[in-house]
Design an enzyme around this catalytic site. Structure first.
Site, PDB file in Angstrom:
ATOM      1  N   HIS A 145      -2.514  -4.646  -0.039  1.00  0.00           N
ATOM      2  CA  HIS A 145      -2.377  -3.355   0.623  1.00  0.00           C
ATOM      3  C   HIS A 145      -2.843  -3.450   2.072  1.00  0.00           C
ATOM      4  CE1 HIS A 145      -6.340  -3.451  -1.318  1.00  0.00           C
ATOM      5  NE2 HIS A 145      -6.789  -2.611  -0.403  1.00  0.00           N
ATOM      6  N   HIS A 147      -4.285  -1.160   5.258  1.00  0.00           N
ATOM      7  CA  HIS A 147      -4.912   0.100   5.648  1.00  0.00           C
ATOM      8  C   HIS A 147      -4.400   0.545   7.023  1.00  0.00           C
ATOM      9  CE1 HIS A 147      -8.352   0.014   2.684  1.00  0.00           C
ATOM     10  NE2 HIS A 147      -7.991  -1.267   2.668  1.00  0.00           N
TER      11      HIS A 147
END
Length: 204
Positions: A145, A147
């Site tokens: 992932h 950010h």
């Protein structure tokens, strides 16, 4: 003391989500945080239990800001600031190193579009782009992932911004380090990765 407090905030937002839910003011059910939702195990077991996979399969709720065939953008459940968001791939990859270059490229191609909307919505001046890759770097949810963290002038969000930085030394130690990195880039596996990435980019 203030630096320690900011470090605690940074650490807290990295906790993964659980299946425990709570209703938000808007009526959307959102997941809460826990430190054991997505342990680093084999890929198949991770995908079955991973909260990001559950969000992608619509088995767990989140505030989904954007989605396409490859990735989604959601609000972080423990944000550092309003608008703190995550870009996640639909498929399960435990780290950036295991994520295919085509998927990384697809995720990164959405950053200008998503970050612009997030900055405008939060009246921010800028944003940080962050990837915690590996446990030593602070990765807790083992599903790749990215950010997106909107920033405002003098928000003092990162403790590291108060630390003194030192100029790079153009000496033998730095030169040897640079040579070592270049040698690793020439290794057969890295050449294959580069070829694959160039192929994926050229087709997009």
């Amino acid at each position: 003391m203030e630096a320690r407090k900011r470090l605690a905030i940074v650490a807290s937002h990295l906790r993964p989500l659980t299946t425990t839910t709570a209703s938000s003011a808007s009526g959307l059910t959102t997941a809460t945080a826990s430190s054991d939702s997505c342990p680093a195990r084999d890929e198949e077991a991770d995908a079955a239990d991973c909260v990001f996979c559950k969000i992608a399969r619509r088995q767990s709720h989140a505030f989904v800001l954007y989605e396409d065939d490859v990735c989604l953008c959601i609000f972080d459940s423990n944000p550092l600031c309003p608008g703190h968001s995550l870009i996640i791939p639909r498929s399960h990859f435990s780290s950036l190193g295991t994520t295919p270059p085509s998927v990384v490229a697809a995720m990164c191609s959405k950053i200008p579009y998503l970050s612009d909307a997030i900055m405008k919505a939060t009246s921010s001046d800028a944003f940080n782009l962050l990837v915690n890759n590996g446990a030593a770097a602070g990765q807790v949810i083992f599903h790749t992932h990215i950010h997106i963290i909107p920033r405002k002038t003098r928000d003092c969000l990162w403790a590291s911004e108060s630390l003194q930085r030192h100029s790079l030394l153009f000496d033998g130690t730095t030169s040897r380090l640079a040579d070592t990195v270049r040698e690793h880039l020439k290794s057969p596996d890295k050449k294959e990765d580069t070829k694959g990435q160039e192929s994926c980019i050229s087709k997009s």
